[in-house]
Enzyme design. Structure first.
Site, short mmCIF file in Angstrom:
data_model
loop_
_atom_site.label_atom_id
_atom_site.label_comp_id
_atom_site.label_asym_id
_atom_site.label_seq_id
_atom_site.Cartn_x
_atom_site.Cartn_y
_atom_site.Cartn_z
N THR A 280 0.85 -1.08 0.10
CA THR A 280 0.00 -0.17 0.06
C THR A 280 0.79 1.34 0.07
O THR A 280 1.97 1.34 0.70
CB THR A 280 -0.87 -0.08 1.16
OG1 THR A 280 -1.66 1.30 1.36
CG2 THR A 280 -0.16 -0.19 2.59
N TYR B 206 -3.06 -1.09 9.98
CA TYR B 206 -2.94 -1.68 8.78
C TYR B 206 -1.75 -1.52 8.04
O TYR B 206 -0.92 -2.29 7.37
CB TYR B 206 -4.31 -1.65 7.75
CG TYR B 206 -4.20 -1.74 6.46
CD1 TYR B 206 -3.85 -3.24 5.91
CD2 TYR B 206 -4.10 -0.79 5.65
CE1 TYR B 206 -3.55 -3.40 4.59
CE2 TYR B 206 -3.89 -1.03 4.09
CZ TYR B 206 -3.61 -2.25 3.67
OH TYR B 206 -3.34 -2.53 2.40
#
Length: 387
Positions: A119, A143
Site C-alpha cells: 500500500t 493496517y
C-alpha cells in the site's frame, strides 16, 4: 511450457483479478486462499487450494504438485483500516507473522521470486503533498504499519536468504474485471465511489465533504486506479521479474528487493468522479456540498512511481491528465455494473446492470507510469480492498 504463478489471496478482489489477467496472457495461476474473506466462485476454472499461507505442509504440497511455479504473488492480507485499529493483534498476526511464515516456506521450496501487494498509504507526504518510492514512511494505522513492517522484514530476508521481492504500492483500487468475472467481495466499500453507489441506491444526494481545497476545482484529489490496470502491472512485474531483480549471485551480492509505485500521476477530484458516475447512471444522481470531515488531513492523493515507467511497461514521461471523467468513468461503470455480493442488501433502485454501458480500463501502460501519491485522509480511505 506456460509459466505458473502461485497467487495467495487469489479469491479476493485484487488477487482474483490478477489471476484472470495472467490467464488471458497464457500464464497458469495456482490459487491459494483461506476463503475467510475471498469468494470461492472467483476460483472457478483455476487450480485452487483452500488453506492458510502459514500452513507449511500445504505449501510444500502445492510445490510438489506444481514444481514449475516460477513466481509467488502475495495478495493475501487483511485490509480494513478501522478494523485494524480495533483489533491490531489480528492484523499483525495475519499481515506480518504469516507473511514471515510464507516467506520461509517459499525459501524452503526454492521459489525465490515474490511480488508483494502493498500500500502507498504508508508514505509521509512531501511538501507538495506527493510521494515517490524514496519518500519517507509514516504509516498512520495498524493496517499500513503491518504492511510497512512486512516490507522491512522481506527486505531483510532477501538480503539473508536470496529471496527476491518486488513490492507494488498503490492506493484506491476501483472498478471490476472488464469481463465481469470478479469484483469487490464487499457490498459496501468505504471509498468515495462506493459512497456514491450507496447514495444513488438510496436515492439521497452524495455529500462532497470539502470544496475549498487548493486543487483545480476545490475538491479533494485521490489517485484512483482501475483494478485491471493493477492486475496488468502484476503480470508485467512477473514477466519481467529477472530484468527488474536479476538472480542473486553467490559473489558480489546485489539488491534483492525493489519498490514500485502504481498510479495515474495526477489523480481525480471528487467533482470529476461525480461527473464520471453521473455519465454512467444518468442525471438522476445528485450531489451536495458539505463541510470537510473532522478527520481530514490531506487534500491530495496522486502517485508518482518513478520506477514503473521502466519496470512495468509504461511510458517514461509523467502522466499529467486533467480530465477525471475519461479516466474514472470506466471503473465507475464497472463498479456499478458489478453485482451486489450480499443477497441481504437492498436491491438497487437505479437502472439494471445490463442497461449500463460497458467500460474498459485504461489503455496499456496508462496507469503504470510516473505519477504522484499522497495518502488519503482517514475519512475517505478506510478500506484497502486488495486482498
Amino acid at each position: 511450457m506456460p509459466m505458473k504463478v502461485l497467487i495467495t489471496g487469489g479469491a479476493g478482489f485484487i488477487g482474483s483479478t490478477v489471476a484472470s489477467a495472467f490467464v488471458e496472457r497464457g500464464v497458469t495461476p495456482v490459487v491459494l486462499d483461506s476463503l475467510v474473506t475471498g469468494r470461492q466462485e472467483f476460483t472457478d476454472g483455476k487450480i485452487f487450494y483452500q488453506g492458510d499461507i502459514g500452513d507449511g505442509a500445504l505449501i510444500d504440497g502445492i510445490f510438489r504438485d506444481h514444481p514449475d511455479i516460477a513466481v509467488t504473488v502475495h495478495c493475501a492480507a487483511l485490509i480494513v483500516v478501522p478494523e485494524s485499529m480495533a483489533d491490531p493483534q489480528r492484523y499483525y498476526r495475519v499481515n506480518l507473522a504469516k507473511t514471515l511464515e510464507l516467506a520461509g516456506h517459499l525459501v524452503r521450496n526454492r521459489c525465490d521470486r515474490m511480488i508483494f501487494a502493498s500500500t502507498a498509504g504508508m508514505y509521509r507526504p512531501e511538501a507538495d503533498l506527493s510521494v515517490t518510492e524514496t519518500s519517507a514512511l509514516e504509516p498512520q494505522n495498524p493496517y499500513t504499519r503491518s504492511k510497512m513492517m512486512a516490507e522491512l522484514m522481506l527486505e531483510d530476508l532477501s538480503a539473508a536468504y536470496g529471496l527476491r521481492v518486488i513490492s507494488l504500492r498503490y492506493l484506491n483500487p476501483i472498478g471490476a474485471d472488464p469481463r465481469m468475472r470478479t469484483g469487490l467481495q464487499h457490498s459496501r466499500p468505504s471509498h468515495a465511489l462506493g459512497k456514491m453507489i450507496q447514495s444513488y441506491e438510496q436515492g439521497v444526494p452524495f455529500r462532497i465533504t470539502g470544496v475549498g481545497w487548493e486543487t483545480r476545482d476545490g475538491t479533494a484529489i485521490r489517485d484512483y486506479i482501475h483494478v485491471w490496470d493493477i492486475a496488468r502491472a502484476f503480470y508485467e512485474a512477473a514477466s519481467r521479474f529477472d530484468a527488474i531483480l536479476p538472480p542473486v549471485q553467490a559473489a558480489g551480492r546485489q539488491r534483492g528487493y525493489q519498490v514500485i509505485n502504481l498510479g495515474t500521476g495526477d489523480g481525480t477530484t471528487v467533482r470529476e468522479l461525480v461527473d464520471a458516475f453521473r455519465e454512467v447512471v444518468g442525471d438522476g444522481f445528485q450531489a451536495e456540498e458539505a463541510l470537510p470531515a473532522p478527520a481530514t488531513w490531506s487534500a491530495r492523493s496522486s502517485i508518482r512511481p518513478r520506477r514503473a515507467s521502466c519496470s512495468a511497461g509504461g511510458p517514461s514521461t509523467p502522466s499529467r491528465r486533467r480530465s477525471g471523467t475519461r479516466s474514472s468513468g470506466r471503473p465507475a461503470a464497472a463498479s456499478w455494473t458489478w453485482p451486489d455480493p450480499d443477497p441481504h442488501d437492498p436491491a438497487p433502485t437505479g437502472p439494471p446492470a445490463r442497461a449500463v454501458r460497458s467500460f474498459r480500463p485504461n489503455q496499456a501502460g496508462r496507469t503504470e507510469r510516473a505519477g504522484r501519491v499522497t495518502p488519503p485522509h482517514p475519512s475517505e480511505a478506510t478500506s484497502r480492498a486488495h486482498a
